[in-house]
Design an enzyme around this catalytic site. Structure first.
Site, PDB file in Angstrom:
ATOM      1  N   LYS A  33       0.836  -1.208   0.000  1.00  0.00           N
ATOM      2  CA  LYS A  33       0.000   0.000   0.000  1.00  0.00           C
ATOM      3  C   LYS A  33       0.867   1.253   0.000  1.00  0.00           C
ATOM      4  O   LYS A  33       0.617   2.207  -0.746  1.00  0.00           O
ATOM      5  CB  LYS A  33      -0.909   0.014   1.231  1.00  0.00           C
ATOM      6  CG  LYS A  33      -1.776   1.275   1.327  1.00  0.00           C
ATOM      7  CD  LYS A  33      -2.241   1.559   2.732  1.00  0.00           C
ATOM      8  CE  LYS A  33      -1.126   2.136   3.579  1.00  0.00           C
ATOM      9  NZ  LYS A  33      -1.586   2.581   4.921  1.00  0.00           N
ATOM     10  N   ARG A  38       2.448   6.003  -3.029  1.00  0.00           N
ATOM     11  CA  ARG A  38       3.558   6.899  -3.386  1.00  0.00           C
ATOM     12  C   ARG A  38       3.780   6.892  -4.902  1.00  0.00           C
ATOM     13  O   ARG A  38       3.999   7.945  -5.511  1.00  0.00           O
ATOM     14  CB  ARG A  38       4.837   6.473  -2.657  1.00  0.00           C
ATOM     15  CG  ARG A  38       4.882   6.888  -1.189  1.00  0.00           C
ATOM     16  CD  ARG A  38       6.000   6.167  -0.443  1.00  0.00           C
ATOM     17  NE  ARG A  38       6.201   6.685   0.908  1.00  0.00           N
ATOM     18  CZ  ARG A  38       5.449   6.361   1.948  1.00  0.00           C
ATOM     19  NH1 ARG A  38       4.427   5.538   1.788  1.00  0.00           N
ATOM     20  NH2 ARG A  38       5.702   6.858   3.148  1.00  0.00           N
ATOM     21  N   GLY A 106      -4.712   7.627   5.450  1.00  0.00           N
ATOM     22  CA  GLY A 106      -3.796   8.645   5.958  1.00  0.00           C
ATOM     23  C   GLY A 106      -2.767   9.083   4.939  1.00  0.00           C
ATOM     24  O   GLY A 106      -2.438  10.269   4.848  1.00  0.00           O
ATOM     25  N   ARG A 134      -7.512  12.595  13.350  1.00  0.00           N
ATOM     26  CA  ARG A 134      -6.081  12.300  13.236  1.00  0.00           C
ATOM     27  C   ARG A 134      -5.296  13.585  12.939  1.00  0.00           C
ATOM     28  O   ARG A 134      -5.643  14.345  12.037  1.00  0.00           O
ATOM     29  CB  ARG A 134      -5.837  11.255  12.143  1.00  0.00           C
ATOM     30  CG  ARG A 134      -6.475   9.918  12.478  1.00  0.00           C
ATOM     31  CD  ARG A 134      -6.238   8.881  11.401  1.00  0.00           C
ATOM     32  NE  ARG A 134      -4.832   8.500  11.306  1.00  0.00           N
ATOM     33  CZ  ARG A 134      -4.366   7.596  10.449  1.00  0.00           C
ATOM     34  NH1 ARG A 134      -5.195   6.989   9.607  1.00  0.00           N
ATOM     35  NH2 ARG A 134      -3.085   7.294  10.434  1.00  0.00           N
ATOM     36  N   GLN A 184       4.645  10.335   7.812  1.00  0.00           N
ATOM     37  CA  GLN A 184       3.949  10.703   6.573  1.00  0.00           C
ATOM     38  C   GLN A 184       4.004  12.206   6.321  1.00  0.00           C
ATOM     39  O   GLN A 184       3.964  12.638   5.165  1.00  0.00           O
ATOM     40  CB  GLN A 184       2.495  10.230   6.623  1.00  0.00           C
ATOM     41  CG  GLN A 184       2.343   8.723   6.539  1.00  0.00           C
ATOM     42  CD  GLN A 184       0.892   8.287   6.682  1.00  0.00           C
ATOM     43  OE1 GLN A 184      -0.028   9.098   6.758  1.00  0.00           O
ATOM     44  NE2 GLN A 184       0.681   6.975   6.714  1.00  0.00           N
ATOM     45  N   ASP A 324       3.514  -0.237  12.333  1.00  0.00           N
ATOM     46  CA  ASP A 324       2.373  -1.055  11.912  1.00  0.00           C
ATOM     47  C   ASP A 324       2.521  -2.517  12.338  1.00  0.00           C
ATOM     48  O   ASP A 324       1.554  -3.289  12.272  1.00  0.00           O
ATOM     49  CB  ASP A 324       2.193  -0.989  10.394  1.00  0.00           C
ATOM     50  CG  ASP A 324       1.593   0.329   9.948  1.00  0.00           C
ATOM     51  OD1 ASP A 324       1.032   1.043  10.799  1.00  0.00           O
ATOM     52  OD2 ASP A 324       1.681   0.654   8.752  1.00  0.00           O
ATOM     53  N   LYS A 421      -9.417  -2.174   3.868  1.00  0.00           N
ATOM     54  CA  LYS A 421      -8.576  -0.972   3.799  1.00  0.00           C
ATOM     55  C   LYS A 421      -7.253  -1.261   3.111  1.00  0.00           C
ATOM     56  O   LYS A 421      -6.774  -0.439   2.316  1.00  0.00           O
ATOM     57  CB  LYS A 421      -8.340  -0.428   5.208  1.00  0.00           C
ATOM     58  CG  LYS A 421      -7.456   0.807   5.274  1.00  0.00           C
ATOM     59  CD  LYS A 421      -7.356   1.308   6.703  1.00  0.00           C
ATOM     60  CE  LYS A 421      -6.294   2.384   6.854  1.00  0.00           C
ATOM     61  NZ  LYS A 421      -6.597   3.614   6.103  1.00  0.00           N
TER      62      LYS A 421
END
Length: 436
Positions: A33, A38, A106, A134, A184, A324, A421
């Protein structure tokens, strides 16, 4: 939508079938992902037509493709081939303003807020209820110091975000950014920087998830730009251009972690295809954690093999470089013969859920002896009992506790469709480990 995904949306919970015998499985996981999103941003900023192969097709990447279309880019998705083709405009955004919705993605939120400085007009970027909680304040502060007209619509440093863009006025420059909450923010600022007239000289403050920043820089180089890094300062010269190309996305190391963890927990061997030891993905570091816990990891030219005995030793590890992976480690820890301490991840309280609190809550639900700390968790060897796991619409909570269910009969995962997701057919692939 594939039938199995449709069925998943219709059921409130799914029971995980335990595995009693040693594993002997070969696994293919979807594309990354982080790399897919990106690559789509870089392709949109390049001049000409790019083809991206082996992409992840999930909620997060679909929000990105939808957003790029709102911005006026042509984005074609071949779902059967897992391929995305896009036409870049050499650093120009075709649309003059737009309303963008990114759901819970995000990466899309942070990346697009910085990217639209290349455009003209008013852009509003919004997300779902959790996205509106967030933080994005440190990124907005850094952009404002460079002269961008960008602000939180509700003045709370969270989305929705408004960007009044003027390509002629915004040139980039020198600033600092607080990356303690999310790396990020840094990646978002870096990707459009080669096109900004003055480029970007960025000082990174805080113990960020640095591998994700390194991933961004390596991908920027792969698409034809250059940068330099010295300590906490990153310099991206301006006046550069991204080069359209054909690009292949690596398999997702985060998704691979669940199958690697399964081998360590249940015992036996799992071969994960396509992963390379020189990957740009920092989450491959989790395989080193599994080694410390007792698994054996062997790299081959076209796959990595994880072999476990079903016996685990606890670890004391700072997980800020691979945040993560915290849920995956937490799901294994109660089965270990000694305590596990997870440190330096206070910022994951701002992920799809407050992951420290949520992990502590759900581990206790199944009988684990766990303490919540300010920046992590302490988990001790425990006698477990099955229970339905609340997932808080957080894909990684669902997938991590599904691994727990391989060893703990009777484990049920509520709202299983939240895995869409990042890994829509996760439960199908997990059940294939045992051939069921």
């Amino acid at each position: 939508m594939p039938v199995d995904e449709l069925k998943l949306e219709l059921i409130p919970e799914i029971e995980i079938a335990p595995i009693t015998g040693p594993l002997d499985a070969r696994v293919v996981v979807p594309g990354s992902k982080s790399i897919t999103n990106r690559a789509m941003i870089l392709a949109a900023m390049a001049q000409g037509r790019s083809v991206i192969d082996s992409v992840l097709l999930s909620d997060d990447t679909r929000y990105m493709t939808d957003a790029l279309r709102v911005l006026g880019f042509i984005v074609e998705v071949d779902e059967d081939a897992h391929r995305i083709t896009g036409g870049g405009r050499g650093g120009v955004i075709p649309a003059n303003g737009g309303e963008i919705f990114v759901g819970g993605a995000g990466t899309a939120m942070r990346f697009l807020v910085a990217m639209v400085t290349l455009g003209e007009g008013r852009f509003r970027i919004d997300g779902n209820q959790r996205m509106r909680q967030r933080p994005i304040g440190p990124q907005l502060d850094a952009m404002q110091r460079l002269g961008a007209s960008v602000y939180s619509e509700r003045d709370n440093n969270c989305p929705p975000v408004i960007v009044d863009a003027s390509r002629a006025r915004f040139e980039g420059g020198e600033t600092s950014i607080d990356a303690r909450v999310s790396s990020q923010f840094v990646s978002a600022m870096l990707m459009p920087a080669p096109i900004w007239k003055s480029g970007l000289k960025l000082r990174v403050i805080g113990d960020a998830a640095r591998p994700f920043i390194d991933m961004t820089l390596r991908l920027m180089e792969a698409w034809g730009t250059h940068n330099s890094v010295e300590g906490d300062q990153i310099v991206v010269p301006g006046g550069q251009w991204y080069r359209a190309q054909r690009f292949t996305v690596e398999p997702d190391a985060s998704s691979a972690s669940y199958f690697a963890a399964a081998a360590a927990l249940v015992g036996g061997a799992v071969k994960i295809e396509g992963l390379s030891s020189n990957s740009v993905q920092g989450d491959l570091g989790f395989l080193g954690v599994l080694q410390r816990m007792g698994a054996r990891v062997t790299w081959h030219p076209d796959y990595v093999e994880v072999v476990g005995t079903g016996q685990l030793t606890g670890v004391d590890v700072a997980m800020n470089a691979m945040p993560d992976m915290v849920p995956t480690l937490a799901a294994l820890a109660p089965f270990a013969s000694s305590p596990t301490k997870i440190r330096n991840v206070a910022f994951i309280r701002h992920h799809e859920s407050d992951r420290i609190r949520v992990l502590a809550t759900e581990l206790r639900r199944i009988g684990a002896d766990v303490s919540e700390t300010e920046d992590g968790l302490e988990i001790r060897p425990s006698t477990m009992r099955p229970a339905p796991i609340e997932t808080y619409d957080d894909h990684r909570i669902a997938m991590s506790f599904a691994v727990t269910g391989l060893k703990l009969p009777g484990t049920k995962i509520k709202n299983p469709s939240c895995v869409a997701k990042t890994f829509p057919d996760f439960f199908t692939r997990l059940s294939a480990l045992s051939g069921t």
